[in-house]
Design an enzyme around this catalytic site. Structure first.
Site, short mmCIF file in Angstrom:
data_model
loop_
_atom_site.label_atom_id
_atom_site.label_comp_id
_atom_site.label_asym_id
_atom_site.label_seq_id
_atom_site.Cartn_x
_atom_site.Cartn_y
_atom_site.Cartn_z
N HIS A 83 0.82 -1.22 0.00
CA HIS A 83 0.00 0.00 0.00
C HIS A 83 0.86 1.27 0.00
O HIS A 83 0.36 2.34 -0.33
CB HIS A 83 -1.06 -0.02 1.11
CG HIS A 83 -0.58 0.33 2.49
ND1 HIS A 83 -0.28 -0.62 3.44
CD2 HIS A 83 -0.36 1.52 3.09
CE1 HIS A 83 0.10 -0.03 4.55
NE2 HIS A 83 0.06 1.27 4.38
N ASP A 219 1.16 -7.65 2.52
CA ASP A 219 1.24 -6.23 2.17
C ASP A 219 2.70 -5.77 1.99
O ASP A 219 3.24 -5.05 2.82
CB ASP A 219 0.55 -5.42 3.27
CG ASP A 219 0.28 -3.98 2.84
OD1 ASP A 219 0.86 -3.53 1.83
OD2 ASP A 219 -0.50 -3.29 3.53
N SER A 627 3.89 2.35 8.48
CA SER A 627 3.70 1.36 7.43
C SER A 627 5.00 1.14 6.72
O SER A 627 5.69 2.09 6.35
CB SER A 627 2.66 1.84 6.43
OG SER A 627 1.40 1.47 6.85
N1 ARG Z 1 -4.72 0.37 7.42
C1 ARG Z 1 -3.40 0.36 6.88
C2 ARG Z 1 -2.85 1.80 6.92
O1 ARG Z 1 -3.33 2.59 7.64
C3 ARG Z 1 -3.38 -0.22 5.51
C4 ARG Z 1 -4.06 0.55 4.46
C5 ARG Z 1 -4.01 -0.03 3.09
N2 ARG Z 1 -5.01 -1.05 2.86
C6 ARG Z 1 -6.31 -0.79 2.49
N3 ARG Z 1 -7.14 -1.80 2.39
N4 ARG Z 1 -6.75 0.39 2.22
O2 ARG Z 1 -2.29 2.38 6.05
N1 GLU Z 2 -1.16 1.40 7.49
C1 GLU Z 2 -0.63 2.48 8.26
C2 GLU Z 2 0.34 3.36 7.47
O1 GLU Z 2 0.16 3.59 6.32
C3 GLU Z 2 -0.02 1.93 9.46
C4 GLU Z 2 -1.10 1.52 10.30
C5 GLU Z 2 -1.24 2.45 11.46
O2 GLU Z 2 -1.83 3.52 11.34
O3 GLU Z 2 -0.71 2.00 12.47
O4 GLU Z 2 1.28 3.90 7.98
#
Ligand code: ARG
Ligand code: GLU
Length: 707
Positions: A83, A219, A627
């Site tokens: 991502h 991921d 991330s």
């Molecule tokens: N929650 C994770 C973050 O905050 C992963 C986001 C990417 N994945 C998604 N399904 N949108 O970035």
């Molecule tokens: N997916 C998040 C990011 O893009 C990390 C998840 C979080 O917020 O801890 O940094």
């Protein structure tokens, strides 16, 4: 038995008491080093951060300013999340070469794809410059005077810093302006895409599984840093060569089990751990719900369209992910605030603070802080939400309104300085081209009809049929001619006519009011931080995240999201197959992965039970920006790749609760299994250094026993 239970409870409490916090890597000696050792680490503070010798920090790069990445080979191979590289993967994708859908693997250096604009930045050294920055700042200064002296001092000091020609400097505030650090950095601008799994692996589970456990997402994506012939940062050139890093992370094939030490090393973006209860309450009951509602309305339209057309799916992939990600996070944040009783807990903490003020005779000095917060926040609420709604509608979700907003900025720039016309026009053309690259007018019109009611009673979707902005050719035409002609044309465009009064209101009323009411809150927050550290000196304070390099540590642990439910900390490939829904846009699984699963062809990537671990949980305190951060084992090897947190734990941005806050990592063995057995990119594995630290310890222990 009962005794054992009490003992266990005691131990867990002890351990949990020492977790949470995002620490400054150059200040780990002492308390942090001790805590890490207690949690099982064999690393010294110097192994992690050292100015004179290479150390772990040299392998950790800030990926494009928003994510983290780490070097995993002597040839500058870099690992980050799928991502995080999503925009780059998307930009190389088309209906013919659908790298989002099918994945991408460069089989040699020539096939690696350049990404204009993408950069990775490393930290060369960190210095405490508080004295220099706060020189001459006194308590009787106004906030404006203070800030202007601070910025003057910072600039003066930065100019004197010794650094190499290719290095940069920046000064950042910590503990709400109670401390300042200088960062000397090194930025690489030639970063090439090496590999990415298909979305059905890299984003497996998509929004349904986002922010939740049990999780089965691979991921990850891989890039490579290129440098000039002297191994220094350089702009893209075909003559550049793979970078030879000061340090790269070896990868452990021994994995982790519950209770193992892990540390996350990366660039967390923003947290707000010292908010008063009144602020947390406002966020939970007013602010989050209004943001959630607007995004939900936009997603309804975008999701439906993406499902019915591949072209729209590719165009809207990044945008949808961005909108959906925070939308779901805020819902979880609210759940966690409630579950952990955060507001009440914060009130109790405030009572302790107030009591200590009394005991120490400091009421006159600091007694006004908490009551003052109540007044300021109450006064702030309305404009804060109004401003945020504007941003959600005009800047986050609706693209036509975004174009009118940019056009307004263009008009203002030209009005203020007619000389700037050419420059402003070029920038406007860039903006329009960028938006239209991934634009569909029907999707956007649907979004408009759904989100605008959250902002205004005046909803006129007929502007979509009359404006020049929804088509790239007519949009660019609008900006042709003399400055007077362009401004006139623009002010005759129906979408612009519709939006302009709202944008003017934003600039002339809403935003200034927001600034005016936010400034005393920020100043009071600084005073509160000073007061806390003076009045309750033995509490464990860590600075809020500010996109600088931090260390956070903990252990591999499961958790209980609800009564009678317990999540064990490791998920397996079996779970991917369990979730498999043929043809589903979130839970489809590539045929080849199913075949590998059925043949149990796992190579060295299975654990002792013959299963391939996919994701695992830890008590590391992370946030957005972490991330792509490496999860490092007790010996300094890479074992996981951080990519998410559990839903109920996302309130750790305001309140870290070791009972339910967990970060989610991909097991590096799953990453290697996909690279090697799925993608057949063995040449990448050959670049890496694979190690067995646990097996080594075991044989050491055996050797000792024999003697
Ligand atoms: N929650 C994770 C973050 O905050 C992963 C986001 C990417 N994945 C998604 N399904 N949108 O970035
Ligand atoms: N997916 C998040 C990011 O893009 C990390 C998840 C979080 O917020 O801890 O940094």
């Amino acid at each position: 038995m009962k005794f054992l239970k009490i003992l266990l409870l005691f131990i867990t409490l002890q351990v949990s008491a020492q977790q949470g916090g995002m620490w400054i890597p150059s200040l780990l000696e002492g308390m942090n080093e001790q805590e890490m050792t207690d949690l099982g680490s064999k690393l010294t503070a110097k192994d992690i951060y050292d100015v004179n010798n290479s150390s772990l920090k040299d392998a950790i790069g800030h990926f494009n300013g928003g994510c983290t990445s780490e070097i995993i080979s002597p040839k500058g191979l870099v690992l980050t999340n799928h991502h995080c590289g999503f925009g780059q993967i998307q930009s190389h994708s088309s209906l013919e070469n659908d790298y989002l859908k099918d994945g991408f693997w460069a089989m040699n250096l020539e096939e690696e794809l350049p990404n204009p604009g993408l950069y990775i930045e490393f930290i060369v050294r960190i210095e405490d410059v508080t004295t220099q920055v706060l020189n001459g700042v006194t308590e009787d200064m106004t906030e404006k005077e203070k800030q202007s002296l601070i910025s003057k001092n910072s600039n003066t000091f930065e100019a004197t810093v010794k650094k190499e020609a290719w290095e940069d400097t920046k000064i950042k505030s910590f503990y709400k302006g109670n401390q300042y650090f200088l960062f000397v950095t090194e930025r690489f601008n030639d970063i090439r895409l090496v590999g990415a799994p298909p979305t059905s692996i890299g984003k497996f589970g998509s929004d349904t599984d986002n922010w939740v456990f049990p999780r089965h997402t691979g991921d990850f994506s891989m890039f490579r840093i290129y440098a000039n012939k002297d191994n220094r940062p350089a702009e893209y050139s075909k003559d550049n060569v793979p970078y030879t890093p000061k340090h790269f992370l070896p990868i452990s094939l021994d994995g982790v089990e519950e209770g193992d030490f892990t540390m996350i090393f990366g660039f967390p973006g923003t947290t707000d751990e010292y908010l008063p209860a009144v602020a947390i309450e406002q966020i939970t009951t007013e602010y989050n719900p209004s943001n959630i509602a607007i995004r939900e309305a936009a997603l309804k339209v975008i999701d439906a369209n993406m499902k019915s057309s591949d072209e729209i799916r590719i165009k809207y992939a990044s945008k949808q992910a961005r909108i959906a990600n925070a939308w779901k996070k805020w819902i979880g944040e609210n759940l966690g605030i409630e579950k952990s009783n955060a507001i009440q807990e914060r009130r109790e903490f405030e009572a302790t603070f107030t009591k200590a003020l009394k005991e120490q005779g400091l009421e006159d000095k600091y007694g006004n802080i908490l009551p003052e917060f109540d007044v300021l926040y109450e006064n702030f609420e309305e404009v804060n939400i109004k401003r945020r709604n504007f941003i959600e509608v005009f800047l986050v979700t609706n693209e036509l309104m975004n174009m009118t907003f940019r056009a307004y900025q263009f008009e203002q720039a030209v009005a203020q300085n007619p000389e700037s016309f050419d420059k402003a026009k070029a920038s406007m053309e860039g903006t329009l081209t960028g938006i239209h690259k991934d634009y569909d007018v029907n999707v956007d019109k649907g979004v408009f009809e759904n989100v605008m009611p959250f902002y205004s009673k005046n909803i006129d979707a007929s502007i979509y049929d009359q404006t020049a902005l929804t088509n790239i050719v007519t949009a660019l035409e609008l900006f042709q001619g003399t400055p007077e002609e362009v401004i006139k044309n623009l002010n005759n465009d129906p979408a612009y006519v519709y939006a302009k009064p709202m944008i003017e209101e934003f600039y002339n009323t809403i935003n200034p009011e927001f600034q005016a009411k936010n400034e005393p809150i920020t100043a009071l927050q600084t005073e509160y931080m000073t007061a806390l550290m003076e009045v309750l000196p033995n509490a464990r304070y860590y600075p809020d995240a500010n996109s600088t390099l931090r260390v956070t540590y903990g252990q591999v642990r499961g958790y209980s999201p609800r009564d009678a439910v317990y999540y064990s900390p490791v998920s397996y490939l079996d779970g991917v197959i369990e979730k498999y829904i043929p043809g589903d846009y979130e839970f489809d699984v590539p045929q080849k992965l199913i075949e590998l699963y059925e043949s149990k062809n796992y190579g060295p990537y299975a654990d002792a039970n013959g299963k391939v671990p996919v994701c695992f949980l830890g008590t590391n305190h992370t946030t957005g920006g972490n991330s792509g951060s490496p999860a490092i084992d007790a010996y300094g090897n890479l074992v996981g790749l951080n990519f998410d947190r559990v839903w109920e734990g996302t309130m750790s941005d305001m309140y870290y609760d070791p009972e339910i806050c967990r970060n989610i990592m991909v097991d590096l063995r799953y990453v290697l299994f996909i690279v090697d057995n799925y993608a057949g990119a063995k040449h990448l594995i050959d670049e890496m250094t694979l190690v067995h630290p646990k097996k080594k310890e075991q044989s050491k222990a055996k050797g000792k026993k024999k003697k």
